[in-house]
Design an enzyme around this catalytic site. Structure first.
Site: not given
Ligand code: FE2
Length: 432
Positions: A62, A64, A157, A215, A218, A314, A320
């Site tokens: 996982h 991005h 997203q 996702h 979350e 992630d 983030w």
């Protein structure tokens, strides 16, 4: 045992993750042709592992990659929340360029290879009419294919139903080669819309013969129960073992009785789970005063229910998360702590969660330390999986298809103290 063939590579004196020691691995034409103790054969190249751990490569289930290494662009996340991160990504998106996306992604893949991370499933935002990030990562996937397996997930997203045009853009992304169907049901406007998005996206995956990785939940909201719909749809559509729920952090806060009903449903659907310990411990619990929830999903209970559970990175230096260095051992280290998986067996499960488990989730062909598998692997300056998690040691040698693709010098520290040894020894004899 003497092999009657000329090898491309012979690795000797290796310890394997299953505990076998003094093993030899023989490589020819990019695959393991023999794995036994005490092999001998003429070889073009040899590697003496000197008793260190030789493992299959790390796999990140996982990530991005469209956002990575953008930390500080255009500003830093002040609150540290998921929602400010999404807003910040929205501010950055109009300024993205194809070249910048490609260069950052390639830079990250360099880090990954040096760390022995040779397969990554990355989500890529499809809420963009231009599909700029999709185009960039498709190019990156092709460029890195000789040394790294990159799998792309079409990730809406901003919500596949909430964001105008997102469903269309997601389908376009799948048309041009994105591998997996993504989603974000907890970001849709209502619970009902979230459930509808799960149904729609699973149906698209079933029609196209693709895997699903969403996702999902979350959030710290214990009533966020889209994982139930995800498991139900996986079963209804015959997608057993091909659907992954990423994050599932609401499960941390759910009522225990409800979870006792949910876990068997997830097991029947053979739903896979990806927890992201570094991010979950950072982002969850932000609305709490004290006590603050950890927020990571219920990993030990999911493993006990027979589910495949991986740990993902992630984020690395993006809206983030401000840290990270493509080091999956950091991820496992945090997983041990957050899930309190501190027994020897549980720590080995955490090592599996960054190697064999994500390989299963990605459906990687030829992954593993068996005869016939791709000759991919990492030599660590550690004696076993638990020591690797404890020490986060250098990756002495990274091998892809039988060829060395990265090397790091051993870590050596020298003391200058009267009456103490000169060389530091970080190991302790393993007590029974
Ligand atoms: Fe994510």
């Amino acid at each position: 045992m003497l092999l009657p063939i000329m090898l491309d590579l012979l690795i000797t004196h290796a310890t394997l993750p299953d505990g076998r020691t003094d093993m030899s691995l023989a490589v020819r034409d990019g695959r393991y042709v023999a794995i036994e103790a005490g092999l001998a054969a003429p070889a073009a190249h040899t590697l003496d592992a000197q008793g260190h751990l030789f493992t299959s490569p790390f796999v990140d289930a996982h990530f991005h990659m469209d956002a990575t290494l953008s930390y500080g662009l255009p500003r830093v996340n002040q609150s540290g929340t998921l929602l400010e991160g999404i807003a910040l990504w929205g501010e950055l998106k109009p300024h993205l360029t194809f070249d910048a996306l490609v260069q950052r992604a390639l830079g990250y893949c360099d880090w990954a290879v040096a760390q022995g991370l040779l397969a990554i499933r990355t989500h890529v935002d499809v809420c963009d009419e231009r599909l700029l990030a999709v185009q960039a990562l498709l190019q990156v996937k092709k460029t890195v294919a000789p040394y790294l397996d990159l799998q792309l997930v079409a990730f809406p997203q901003d919500g596949v139903l909430r964001s105008p045009g997102a469903l269309h853009h997601l389908q376009r992304a799948l048309d041009i080669g994105v591998d997996v169907v993504g989603g974000i049901p907890h970001f849709e406007r209502t619970m009902a819309e979230g459930a509808a998005s799960v149904r729609t996206l699973c149906e698209i995956a079933a029609q196209r013969g693709l895997r699903v990785d969403m996702h999902c939940d979350e959030t710290d909201d214990p009533m966020s129960r889209h994982v139930e719909t995800l498991a139900f749809e996986a079963q209804r559509l015959g997608l057993h073992g091909r659907v992954t729920g990423s994050h599932l952090t609401s499960m941390h806060s759910m009522d225990n009785y409800y979870v006792s009903k949910l876990l068997p449903l997830m097991a029947e659907a053979q739903l896979h789970v990806v927890a992201n310990p570094l991010i979950n411990i950072t982002i969850q619990g932000r609305h709490d005063t004290y006590p603050k929830r950890r927020g990571m999903t219920r990993v030990p209970e999911q493993l006990a229910a027979g589910l495949t559970v991986a740990f993902g990175h992630d984020c690395v230096m993006d809206p983030w998360y401000s840290l990270g260095a493509a080091d999956m051992l950091q991820v496992a280290h945090m997983g041990v702590h957050v899930a309190q998986m501190t027994s020897q067996a549980a720590m080995r499960q955490c090592f599996d969660a960054i190697t064999t488990a994500p390989a299963r989730i990605l459906g990687l062909e030829g992954y593993g330390l068996q005869v016939g598998c791709h000759a991919d692997g990492v030599l660590l300056q550690a004696r076993d999986a638990v020591e690797a998690i404890r020490l986060l040691p250098p990756r002495l040698c990274v091998i892809r298809r039988g060829r060395v693709v990265a090397q790091t010098a051993p870590r050596v520290a020298h003391l200058q103290l009267a009456g103490r040894p000169n060389a530091i020894d970080w190991t302790l004899p393993i007590q029974a």
